[in-house]
Write a protein that holds these residues in place. Structure first.
Motif, PDB file in Angstrom:
ATOM      1  N   HIS A 156       0.828  -1.209   0.000  1.00 50.48           N
ATOM      2  CA  HIS A 156       0.000   0.000   0.000  1.00 50.48           C
ATOM      3  C   HIS A 156       0.864   1.263   0.000  1.00 50.48           C
ATOM      4  O   HIS A 156       0.464   2.304  -0.522  1.00 50.48           O
ATOM      5  CB  HIS A 156      -0.914   0.018   1.224  1.00 50.48           C
ATOM      6  N   GLU A 157       2.055   1.150   0.606  1.00 43.38           N
ATOM      7  CA  GLU A 157       2.910   2.319   0.772  1.00 43.38           C
ATOM      8  C   GLU A 157       3.558   2.764  -0.528  1.00 43.38           C
ATOM      9  O   GLU A 157       4.348   3.708  -0.542  1.00 43.38           O
ATOM     10  CB  GLU A 157       3.979   2.040   1.830  1.00 43.38           C
ATOM     11  N   ILE A 158       3.203   2.122  -1.654  1.00 45.73           N
ATOM     12  CA  ILE A 158       3.677   2.605  -2.949  1.00 45.73           C
ATOM     13  C   ILE A 158       3.044   3.955  -3.276  1.00 45.73           C
ATOM     14  O   ILE A 158       3.567   4.729  -4.070  1.00 45.73           O
ATOM     15  CB  ILE A 158       3.376   1.564  -4.053  1.00 45.73           C
ATOM     16  N   SER A 159       1.920   4.260  -2.632  1.00 47.92           N
ATOM     17  CA  SER A 159       1.176   5.489  -2.891  1.00 47.92           C
ATOM     18  C   SER A 159       1.203   6.410  -1.681  1.00 47.92           C
ATOM     19  O   SER A 159       1.127   5.951  -0.537  1.00 47.92           O
ATOM     20  CB  SER A 159      -0.279   5.147  -3.244  1.00 47.92           C
ATOM     21  N   LYS A 160       1.315   7.697  -1.928  1.00 47.27           N
ATOM     22  CA  LYS A 160       1.371   8.671  -0.838  1.00 47.27           C
ATOM     23  C   LYS A 160       0.097   8.680  -0.010  1.00 47.27           C
ATOM     24  O   LYS A 160       0.129   8.975   1.191  1.00 47.27           O
ATOM     25  CB  LYS A 160       1.637  10.071  -1.402  1.00 47.27           C
ATOM     26  N   ASP A 161      -1.031   8.327  -0.621  1.00 50.28           N
ATOM     27  CA  ASP A 161      -2.304   8.325   0.098  1.00 50.28           C
ATOM     28  C   ASP A 161      -2.629   6.952   0.686  1.00 50.28           C
ATOM     29  O   ASP A 161      -3.802   6.577   0.818  1.00 50.28           O
ATOM     30  CB  ASP A 161      -3.441   8.792  -0.811  1.00 50.28           C
ATOM     31  N   ALA A 162      -1.604   6.196   1.049  1.00 51.15           N
ATOM     32  CA  ALA A 162      -1.812   4.874   1.646  1.00 51.15           C
ATOM     33  C   ALA A 162      -2.688   4.992   2.890  1.00 51.15           C
ATOM     34  O   ALA A 162      -2.513   5.914   3.689  1.00 51.15           O
ATOM     35  CB  ALA A 162      -0.468   4.246   2.015  1.00 51.15           C
ATOM     36  N   PRO A 163      -3.637   4.074   3.084  1.00 56.01           N
ATOM     37  CA  PRO A 163      -4.531   4.157   4.241  1.00 56.01           C
ATOM     38  C   PRO A 163      -3.797   3.921   5.556  1.00 56.01           C
ATOM     39  O   PRO A 163      -2.714   3.325   5.573  1.00 56.01           O
ATOM     40  CB  PRO A 163      -5.556   3.052   3.971  1.00 56.01           C
ATOM     41  N   ALA A 164      -4.406   4.357   6.652  1.00 60.49           N
ATOM     42  CA  ALA A 164      -3.738   4.281   7.956  1.00 60.49           C
ATOM     43  C   ALA A 164      -4.391   3.298   8.919  1.00 60.49           C
ATOM     44  O   ALA A 164      -3.745   2.847   9.857  1.00 60.49           O
ATOM     45  CB  ALA A 164      -3.702   5.670   8.601  1.00 60.49           C
ATOM     46  N   THR A 165      -5.668   2.955   8.727  1.00 61.13           N
ATOM     47  CA  THR A 165      -6.335   2.049   9.662  1.00 61.13           C
ATOM     48  C   THR A 165      -5.995   0.600   9.333  1.00 61.13           C
ATOM     49  O   THR A 165      -5.790   0.254   8.161  1.00 61.13           O
ATOM     50  CB  THR A 165      -7.857   2.234   9.616  1.00 61.13           C
ATOM     51  N   PRO A 166      -5.925  -0.278  10.336  1.00 60.97           N
ATOM     52  CA  PRO A 166      -5.583  -1.683  10.075  1.00 60.97           C
ATOM     53  C   PRO A 166      -6.480  -2.341   9.039  1.00 60.97           C
ATOM     54  O   PRO A 166      -5.995  -3.051   8.154  1.00 60.97           O
ATOM     55  CB  PRO A 166      -5.747  -2.336  11.455  1.00 60.97           C
ATOM     56  N   LYS A 167      -7.780  -2.108   9.109  1.00 56.69           N
ATOM     57  CA  LYS A 167      -8.707  -2.727   8.176  1.00 56.69           C
ATOM     58  C   LYS A 167      -8.429  -2.274   6.743  1.00 56.69           C
ATOM     59  O   LYS A 167      -8.400  -3.083   5.811  1.00 56.69           O
ATOM     60  CB  LYS A 167     -10.150  -2.397   8.561  1.00 56.69           C
ATOM     61  N   GLU A 168      -8.217  -0.987   6.550  1.00 63.03           N
ATOM     62  CA  GLU A 168      -7.965  -0.465   5.207  1.00 63.03           C
ATOM     63  C   GLU A 168      -6.597  -0.893   4.690  1.00 63.03           C
ATOM     64  O   GLU A 168      -6.430  -1.106   3.488  1.00 63.03           O
ATOM     65  CB  GLU A 168      -8.066   1.063   5.217  1.00 63.03           C
ATOM     66  N   ARG A 169      -5.634  -1.029   5.578  1.00 61.62           N
ATOM     67  CA  ARG A 169      -4.295  -1.434   5.152  1.00 61.62           C
ATOM     68  C   ARG A 169      -4.258  -2.881   4.667  1.00 61.62           C
ATOM     69  O   ARG A 169      -3.310  -3.277   3.979  1.00 61.62           O
ATOM     70  CB  ARG A 169      -3.285  -1.254   6.287  1.00 61.62           C
TER      71      ARG A 169
END
Length: 289
Positions: free
Chosen positions: A174-187
């Motif tokens: 997910h961290e390939i994108s600057k807008d990577a999500p932060a919550t465990p479920k979204e990650r």
């Protein structure tokens, strides 16, 4: 050119199908791999001890698969966190038995936990790459733990400069994108949509030459294919440290990345150099195959 798959889960004998888990034996997987253009594969271990609840092969079974099919399979070993003693001796024994790396490392501890630090120290000394599955937090499924932005991974990349870390799973990619999500479920969801430039992962790849990427499963595959223009540029730029894999566990599974890579190279959108390194020669070099 035939591919090398760095991420397989197999067994020595065929287990009956269940509703929750279906694993193919190594023998039954061979025709499927041939159909997909995969010449060799690396079988990843579930740990040191066989577990009736986890059908994925542990160290000894992985080794036996490779002994039975020496021209087709290699294996990575794993270590169990329940036993935190003699880590060097245990991993050395695996290397001497033919293990080409440590993986899939799934211990559900923070990346700065003492046990994981001991594993990384030994892996660096023995020159064994570590392929890890990442989890968004302790107690959440399985995998080594890091937070949004991967600060703990960066600390380890700095600390163990001689160790090759191979990243895998959704919280990593997910961290390939600057807008990577932060919550465990979204990650834990598959990546989708256009990549926002400025992600932490491109920064880490740019900054630390000991970071590698496992492109297997929908986590790695979606990271590259979700935004083809960005993905192709990423493959070209980091072609020396990206590795083709599938994460297949049975002969009914397929993932789209393999065919997509073939199509991009055939169309001239992915260079032959990048294609060959990602699909085969990086694995040969990294794991001394």
């Amino acid at each position: 050119m035939k591919k090398i798959d760095i991420h397989l889960h197999l067994t020595l004998q065929q287990y009956p199908k269940t509703d929750t888990m279906f694993l193919s034996s190594a023998a039954q997987m061979l025709p499927h791999l041939e159909e997909l253009g995969i010449e060799q594969g690396i079988v990843l271990s579930s740990g040191e001890q066989e577990n009736e609840q986890i059908l994925v092969a542990a160290n000894e079974e992985c080794k036996r698969i490779c002994e039975q099919f020496p021209k087709k399979f290699h294996w990575m070993c794993n270590v169990d966190a329940k036993n935190q003693t003699d880590v060097y001796k245990r991993i050395l024994a695996c290397k001497e038995s033919g293990a080409v790396g440590i993986g899939e490392l799934m211990v559900n501890q923070r990346l700065d936990a003492p046990f994981l630090q001991s594993v990384f120290e030994v892996a660096e000394e023995l020159k064994l790459p570590v392929l890890f599955h990442m989890s968004p937090k302790e107690g959440f499924q399985y995998g080594v733990v890091d937070g949004p932005g991967l600060p703990l991974l960066e600390e380890n990349l700095k600390r163990y400069k001689g160790l090759k870390f191979i990243g895998h799973s959704q919280p990593f990619w997910h961290e390939i994108s600057k807008d990577a999500p932060a919550t465990p479920k979204e990650r834990m969801k598959w990546g989708e949509g256009a990549v926002c430039p400025g992600g932490r992962l491109p920064y880490l790849f740019e900054t630390y030459e000991n970071l590698y990427g496992d492109l297997s499963a929908n986590s790695g595959g979606c990271a590259i294919m979700r935004d083809e223009e960005f993905g192709l540029a990423f493959l070209e730029k980091y072609q020396d440290r990206l590795l083709f894999g599938t994460d297949m566990a049975n002969c009914e599974m397929t993932f789209p990345l393999g065919n997509w890579l073939d199509e991009q190279e055939h169309a001239g959108r992915l260079s032959r150099s990048a294609y060959e390194k990602i699909c085969r020669t990086n694995a040969e070099k990294l794991f001394h195959l």
